[in-house]
Write a protein that holds these residues in place. Structure first.
Motif, short mmCIF file in Angstrom:
data_model
loop_
_atom_site.label_atom_id
_atom_site.label_comp_id
_atom_site.label_asym_id
_atom_site.label_seq_id
_atom_site.Cartn_x
_atom_site.Cartn_y
_atom_site.Cartn_z
N ALA A 1 23.37 13.18 16.34
CA ALA A 1 23.56 13.14 17.79
C ALA A 1 24.99 12.69 18.11
N PRO A 2 25.45 12.94 19.34
CA PRO A 2 26.76 12.41 19.76
C PRO A 2 26.76 10.89 19.67
N LYS A 3 27.92 10.29 19.53
CA LYS A 3 28.01 8.84 19.39
C LYS A 3 27.41 8.15 20.60
N LEU A 4 26.48 7.22 20.34
CA LEU A 4 25.74 6.54 21.40
C LEU A 4 26.32 5.16 21.65
N PRO A 5 26.11 4.61 22.86
CA PRO A 5 26.55 3.24 23.15
C PRO A 5 25.87 2.25 22.20
N THR A 6 26.54 1.15 21.92
CA THR A 6 26.01 0.17 20.97
C THR A 6 24.65 -0.36 21.41
N TRP A 7 24.48 -0.64 22.70
CA TRP A 7 23.22 -1.21 23.17
C TRP A 7 22.06 -0.23 22.98
N VAL A 8 22.35 1.06 23.12
CA VAL A 8 21.31 2.07 22.90
C VAL A 8 20.91 2.10 21.42
N ARG B 1 0.86 -1.18 0.00
CA ARG B 1 0.00 0.00 0.00
C ARG B 1 0.90 1.24 0.00
N THR B 2 0.86 1.97 -1.09
CA THR B 2 1.81 3.05 -1.33
C THR B 2 1.82 4.09 -0.21
N VAL B 3 0.63 4.52 0.22
CA VAL B 3 0.56 5.56 1.24
C VAL B 3 1.20 5.09 2.54
N ARG B 4 0.88 3.88 2.96
CA ARG B 4 1.43 3.36 4.21
C ARG B 4 2.94 3.18 4.11
N LEU B 5 3.41 2.69 2.96
CA LEU B 5 4.85 2.50 2.78
C LEU B 5 5.58 3.84 2.82
N CYS B 6 5.00 4.85 2.20
CA CYS B 6 5.64 6.18 2.19
C CYS B 6 5.66 6.80 3.59
N ILE B 7 4.57 6.62 4.34
CA ILE B 7 4.54 7.13 5.71
C ILE B 7 5.62 6.46 6.55
N ALA B 8 5.73 5.13 6.42
CA ALA B 8 6.75 4.40 7.16
C ALA B 8 8.15 4.83 6.73
N ALA B 9 8.34 5.06 5.43
CA ALA B 9 9.65 5.50 4.94
C ALA B 9 10.00 6.88 5.47
N MET B 10 9.01 7.75 5.61
CA MET B 10 9.25 9.08 6.18
C MET B 10 9.65 8.98 7.65
N LEU B 11 9.02 8.05 8.37
CA LEU B 11 9.41 7.84 9.77
C LEU B 11 10.85 7.32 9.85
N GLY B 12 11.20 6.42 8.92
CA GLY B 12 12.57 5.93 8.88
C GLY B 12 13.57 7.02 8.56
N ALA B 13 13.17 7.92 7.66
CA ALA B 13 14.04 9.05 7.33
C ALA B 13 14.22 9.97 8.54
N ALA B 14 13.14 10.18 9.28
CA ALA B 14 13.23 11.03 10.48
C ALA B 14 14.18 10.42 11.51
N TYR B 15 14.15 9.08 11.62
CA TYR B 15 15.04 8.41 12.58
C TYR B 15 16.50 8.61 12.20
N SER B 16 16.79 8.80 10.91
CA SER B 16 18.18 8.96 10.48
C SER B 16 18.83 10.20 11.07
N LEU B 17 18.03 11.12 11.61
CA LEU B 17 18.60 12.32 12.24
C LEU B 17 19.43 11.97 13.47
N VAL C 1 28.90 6.75 8.51
CA VAL C 1 28.10 5.80 9.27
C VAL C 1 28.26 6.12 10.75
N LYS C 2 27.13 6.42 11.39
CA LYS C 2 27.19 6.78 12.81
C LYS C 2 25.84 6.48 13.45
N ASN C 3 25.88 5.85 14.62
CA ASN C 3 24.64 5.51 15.35
C ASN C 3 23.66 4.72 14.47
#
Length: 266
Positions: A53-60, A33-49, A117-119
């Protein structure tokens, strides 16, 4: 120090997330479903921010990656059932870690200045044309691998079915079964058997008798406004057809059974 442009970061990760979701949909046979996939992709793009951030611990990083994956899979494919959701989640995580592992491997081996590549987030400082060509190449390669996998695994053919009831459109996967010879008794029109949960409020004025090895029975059915089917790049249509509803289709891969011979393929 590498300069990171936020717009490039968001666009790159939008398409990377979309590619991973498309692969997940193909592997798990979920409707795209194109709309749902695009919404999820936008959320994934937002997470890339998180790259900013400063380098985080691996477990985080790992926990945050899993948490975001839970949200993305839910946004793209819904819940349905625990089994279906977990299968989509595991496929998405596997594809994600394979892709990230490949990128990190290239980064560690060659140390290209244009890749950051970071976090667990990835940034490509490349021209738009190069990014587009790489994305297309990755998608084609992924499809080829998927086709080889499906051929080796011997999966049954599944078709993308769209049923237009006149009030709404319902999309699902259908098992292509040439042994489905059901016909509406008065008109002789072919019958598609679908999971009743797809049409919970649909009136079913017709009764379709059926006979199997296990016995005989009756299914209620309705006549849809239009039915189309897709198999790869091919599109099929059918004239008069009925959709019979059944409680016995309980498969995670498909929600309907159809004879592919009833369609006129373009």
């Amino acid at each position: 120090m590498q300069v990171v442009y936020v717009d490039v970061l968001l666009v790159v990760n939008f398409f990377m997330t979309l590619l991973l979701l498309l692969l997940t949909a193909a592997l798990t046979k979920q409707p795209r479903r194109t709309v749902r996939l695009c919404i999820a992709a936008m959320l994934g793009a937002a997470y890339s921010l998180i790259l900013l951030a400063p380098k985080l611990p691996t477990w985080v990083v790992v926990l945050s990656k899993i948490a975001v994956a839970l949200v993305l899979v839910l946004a793209a494919f819904g819940f349905g059932s625990v089994k279906k959701y977990l299968r989509c989640l595991l496929c998405f995580l596997a594809a994600n870690f394979v892709l990230l592992g490949f990128i990190v491997g290239v980064w560690l081996l060659f140390r290209p200045r244009r890749i950051v590549v970071k976090n667990s987030a990835v940034y490509f400082d490349l021209p738009a044309r190069t990014l587009l060509l790489l994305a297309l190449a990755a998608y084609v390669l992924a499809l080829l691998i998927l086709r080889l996998y499906e051929k080796h695994a011997g999966r049954r053919a599944l078709l993308e079915l769209t049923v237009d009831t006149g009030a709404r459109q319902v999309r699902c996967f259908a098992l292509a079964d040439s042994g489905n010879r059901l016909r509406e008794p008065f008109s002789g029109a072919p019958v598609i058997v679908a999971c009743r949960s797809l049409f919970p409020d649909m009136e079913t004025p017709r009764v379709i008798p059926y006979q199997t090895v296990g016995g005989e029975g009756m299914l209620t059915a309705f006549r849809p406004h239009r039915v189309t089917v897709h198999s790869g790049k091919r599109r099929g249509t059918v004239g008069e057809v009925y959709v019979a509803l059944s409680e016995h289709i309980q498969n995670e891969d498909y929600q309907a059974v159809v004879d592919p011979k009833i369609f006129s393929w373009e």
